[in-house]
Every structure is written in structure tokens, then in C-alpha cells.
Write an enzyme that holds these catalytic residues in place. Structure first.
Site, mmCIF file in Angstrom:
data_model
loop_
_atom_site.group_PDB
_atom_site.id
_atom_site.type_symbol
_atom_site.label_atom_id
_atom_site.label_comp_id
_atom_site.label_asym_id
_atom_site.label_seq_id
_atom_site.Cartn_x
_atom_site.Cartn_y
_atom_site.Cartn_z
ATOM 1 N N ASN A 210 0.852 -1.035 -0.137
ATOM 2 C CA ASN A 210 -0.167 -0.034 0.132
ATOM 3 C C ASN A 210 0.851 1.129 -0.098
ATOM 4 O OD1 ASN A 210 0.586 0.887 2.929
ATOM 5 N ND2 ASN A 210 -0.148 -1.056 3.235
ATOM 6 N N ASP A 279 -4.574 -6.260 5.235
ATOM 7 C CA ASP A 279 -5.617 -7.143 6.006
ATOM 8 C C ASP A 279 -5.459 -8.646 5.315
ATOM 9 O OD1 ASP A 279 -6.608 -5.192 7.578
ATOM 10 O OD2 ASP A 279 -7.843 -4.399 5.744
ATOM 11 N N ASP A 306 -4.542 -9.997 13.272
ATOM 12 C CA ASP A 306 -5.069 -8.473 13.550
ATOM 13 C C ASP A 306 -4.152 -8.031 14.729
ATOM 14 O OD1 ASP A 306 -6.457 -6.229 14.536
ATOM 15 O OD2 ASP A 306 -8.310 -6.743 14.016
ATOM 16 N N PHE A 323 -4.464 3.454 14.218
ATOM 17 C CA PHE A 323 -4.753 4.357 13.166
ATOM 18 C C PHE A 323 -5.796 3.976 12.451
ATOM 19 C CE2 PHE A 323 -2.093 8.262 12.931
ATOM 20 C CZ PHE A 323 -1.553 8.065 13.878
ATOM 21 N N LYS A 337 -14.243 0.622 14.593
ATOM 22 C CA LYS A 337 -12.991 0.114 14.622
ATOM 23 C C LYS A 337 -12.460 0.216 16.408
ATOM 24 C CE LYS A 337 -8.156 0.027 12.672
ATOM 25 N NZ LYS A 337 -7.269 0.503 11.513
#
Ligand SMILES: Cc1cc2nc3c(=O)[nH]c(=O)nc-3n(C[C@H](O)[C@H](O)[C@H](O)COP(=O)(O)O)c2cc1C
Length: 397
Positions: A210, A279, A306, A323, A337
Site C-alpha cells: 500500500n 488485511d 489483527d 490508526f 474499529k
């Protein structure tokens, strides 16, 4: 790293005979690592040239509130936002009076009013002027408003008088600016920060990743170190240098980052999950390079662990800050979240905007807890990071 590295200082130079020392003050601030921009009053320009301040500061000198070009983008507000500290040296009796009254009749006073950063004032004037009740009263007003007064020295003055009112030495002035940033808010605390982008291998030459640059995490690490913390950084792919005072551990994939976090989390007081962790990863990474065929290629993805949730589930969990990089339903997604991960706060940033967020040097965030939210307005990532640490210490320590 020097004490003023990454710090932006505005040096206001007003109409005192001591203004000829201003280029030396610029140099002493730079010696400590500061980036300096000068605001020169009209009277100040009678005592020191704009050119010598431009050459020493390596920046354009600002002197005119009515600069049409600069004010196209509200230059005085931009300049005020840029600063981490404003130092006025030398500060004339007139400028001190203007500031005490909250006037905004020139560029320097307008910039001071438009900023909530620390203000330091180094008076320089004739000893009789300095002793005057009005000057002392104005200085006391500024002290009540949290300004730091850098005491002038005693001795022989330009006018031949002997007494108190001589501008403090340049190196002492620079030192006082640097002392502002030596906070003890996090002294004795251990902080673990993840940052950067994870990389998930597809085959030996390709990967999924990313746009995270690691800049926000790095700014947070600087802010924590500045506040006295012992910092460990677990970083994925980053395009920046990290603060050498932090312990840096490289962990490129989500799994490696999970393992690195779990091996280093014991004893940490604060965990800040700033990395953009994938993810999903590839279920079966190919051993050899996938060859191009004239047919569709389907890659099977499987969820990664996670990390934030796992840390939040520890029995002896640190203060956990996550974040959330979102592009839609921002607050709603961030609130979910916060709840799902069980962390203490979420810092929401909108990564759909081109001018801040991922890769950019700027950001704008919302600090969200289960009780309330606090917006931290658009600014450099360095300044956003310091504000985040301020809010974090206020709320949790
Ligand atoms: C030769 C000369 C020297 C001056 N020295 C000082 C000084 O050391 N300190 C001071 O407060 N004012 C001094 N002044 C007066 C200021 O320059 C004057 O008050 C001016 O309006 C200040 O403007 P400013 O505060 O916008 O820079 C001096 C004036 C002259 C003509």
C-alpha cells in the site's frame, strides 16, 4: 540528532539597535538544527538588512502584512501555522506593548496572534526604558499569557548608559528556545510504534502492498523521544530515515510484524499501531515467478492476524492507540474499529484527499475515544504528532 532538529522557528526582529545581532541568532538556532524564517518589522529594517537575514536564514524574509502575493494563500496564517515556536529577538518596547495589548497592526503581531505555539521574547532597550513601569507591566502581562521572557543582560549599552537592557547572548537565546522542546511528559515511559507499509509476497518478484510512507509513524517517534520516552519502532516498507535514538526493527510482512510486536510488547506503556498492515496475504506464495499466460489469473487471499486486536486482548495491555485510514463513512468506520479492536483511542485520517494523509508531509486527524473526539487541524505531520502526544498524555497518563 540536535535539540531543534525538525523544529520550525519564526524569528521576529523588531526596531532595537540590537537587531544587528539577529543574523547571529539565526545561525545559533540553525546550529541546534532549527529551520528559521524571519519576520522583520519596518523599524527593525533600519538596523539590519533584509538581505543579511535572507542569506543567513536561507529563506525569504517576511516583512509586509500587505504582501499581495503571500496573502493570496493567507500568508500570515500559513506562516503562523508553520511555526513550532516564535522568538522575538530583539524585542523593542513598542513591539512588547503591541503584543501585550493583543494588537495585530503589522505582520509580526498578526503572526503571533494567529498561533498558539510557544512565544519567547528577548527584550533589548535602554536601561531606563527597560525599568519603566509600563514596559515591566507589559512583560508581566505576556508572562501571564504563558510567554517566556529571556532576561536581558546588564552592562554598558549602545547609548553609553550602564544597566539592564542589553540583549541576551545569541547562544543563550537559542538554548532557551531548545529548552522548550525538552519535555518530560513521557519520561520513563516505553512506547512501541509500528509504521510503514507491509509487503505480502505473491511470488519471488511481486508483492501486494500500500501507499503508506511511514512519515506519520516517524513523526510520532520523534514526538515521543522529544517527550522523554524510550521508543521501539517496528517498521515495514518505509522511504524515510528513522530517529537514531529509537530502536528500529524491520518486519516486512503482516506475519513478521505480528511476531515482532508480540516479542517486544512486554513492558511497553504505550502501543501505537500506525503501520498500514495488509488485511490479507497470499494463501499460497509461488516459489517461482508466475509466468504470463493468456488467461485470467486468480490469487487466493487469506486474512492476516489483527495485530492491534491481539495486543488489546493481552492481560497486561499497554495503552493502545490505533490508526484508521478511511476513504468513506469516516467517523462511523473509526468508531466501529475502536469498538471491535477494544483499543483506547483511534486516530482517524481521511486518506481519500490528495493533499494530506498517505505519502504527504501533512495530515489532519480526529482523535477518537469512546467518550469524545478531538479534531487536530491540518498541519505538518511533525506538529500533528506532537499534538497527538499532548492529547494522549492528557487523556491517559
Ligand atoms: C537609533 C535608535 C535606536 C533604537 N533602539 C531601540 C532599542 O534598543 N530598543 C527599543 O525598544 N527601541 C529602540 N528604538 C525605538 C524603536 O525603534 C521604535 O520604538 C520603533 O517604533 C519600534 O518599532 P517596532 O517595535 O515595530 O520594531 C530605537 C530608535 C532609534 C532611532
Amino acid at each position: 540528532m540536535k535539540t531543534l532538529t525538525n523544529k520550525n522557528v519564526i524569528l521576529g526582529v523588531s526596531g532595537s539597535i540590537a537587531a544587528y545581532k539577529a543574523p547571529d541568532i539565526v545561525r545559533r538556532l540553525q546550529d541546534l538544527g532549527a529551520e528559521v524564517r524571519v519576520v522583520l518589522t519596518q523599524s527593525g529594517s533600519q538596523f539590519v538588512t533584509e538581505l543579511s537575514l535572507q542569506v543567513t536564514s536561507k529563506n525569504k524574509v517576511h516583512h509586509n502584512l500587505w504582501d499581495k502575493e503571500a496573502e493570496l494563500s493567507m500568508g500570515h496564517i500559513e506562516l503562523a501555522k508553520w511555526a513550532d515556536a516564535i522568538l522575538i529577538a530583539p524585542a523593542s518596547a513598542n513591539t512588547i506593548a503591541n503584543l501585550a495589548l493583543g494588537k495585530a497592526n503589522d505582520l509580526l503581531s498578526s503572526v503571533v496572534l494567529a498561533n498558539d505555539c510557544p512565544l519567547l521574547i528577548a527584550p533589548a532597550m535602554n536601561q531606563q526604558m527597560y525599568r519603566a513601569d509600563s514596559v515591566q507591566e507589559n512583560l508581566n502581562t505576556l508572562i501571564r499569557q504563558q510567554a517566556t521572557i529571556i532576561q536581558p543582560e546588564s552592562g554598558e549599552q549602545a547609548c553609553g548608559d550602564i544597566g539592564e537592557g542589553r540583549l541576551a547572548e545569541s547562544v543563550d537565546i537559542a538554548q532557551q528556545v531548545s529548552m522548550l522542546f525538552q519535555s518530560t511528559k513521557l519520561s520513563g515511559k516505553k512506547v512501541l510504534i509500528t509504521l510503514g507499509a507491509t509487503i505480502e509476497a505473491i511470488d519471488p518478484v511481486r508483492f501486494l502492498s500500500n501507499h503508506s510512507s511511514g512519515k506519520m509513524g516517524s513523526a510520532l517517534s520523534d514526538a515521543c523521544i522529544e517527550a522523554g520516552a524510550q521508543v521501539t519502532l517496528i517498521h515495514g516498507n518505509i522511504g524515510i530515515n528513522l530517529n537514531p535514538k529509537a530502536t528500529a526493527i524491520s518486519a516486512m510482512s503482516a506475519e513478521q510484524m505480528y511476531q515482532a510486536v508480540m516479542s517486544n510488547i512486554a513492558g511497553q506503556d504505550i502501543f501505537i499501531a500506525c503501520a498500514a498492515v495488509s488485511d490479507y496475504c497470499i494463501k499460497n506464495v509461488e516459489k517461482n515467478k508466475i509466468k504470463k499466460l493468456n488467461e485470467n489469473l486468480i490469487l487466493e487471499l487469506t486474512p492476516t492476524k489483527d495485530i492491534l486486536k491481539k495486543v488489546c486482548q493481552l492481560t497486561q495491555k499497554p495503552i493502545c492507540i490505533g490508526f484508521a485510514a478511511e476513504t468513506q463513512n469516516l467517523t462511523e468506520n473509526a468508531k466501529n474499529k475502536l469498538k471491535n479492536k477494544g483499543c483506547d483511542a483511534i486516530i482517524l485520517n481521511d486518506v481519500s484527499k490528495p493533499d494530506f494523509g498517505f505519502k504527504s508531509d501533512k495530515n489532519e486527524v480526529l482523535f477518537l475515544t469512546t467518550k469524545n473526539s478531538q479534531k487536530i487541524e491540518k498541519n505538518s505531520k511533525q506538529k500533528i504528532a506532537r499534538k497527538i502526544i499532548d492529547v494522549l498524555t492528557e487523556k491517559f497518563l
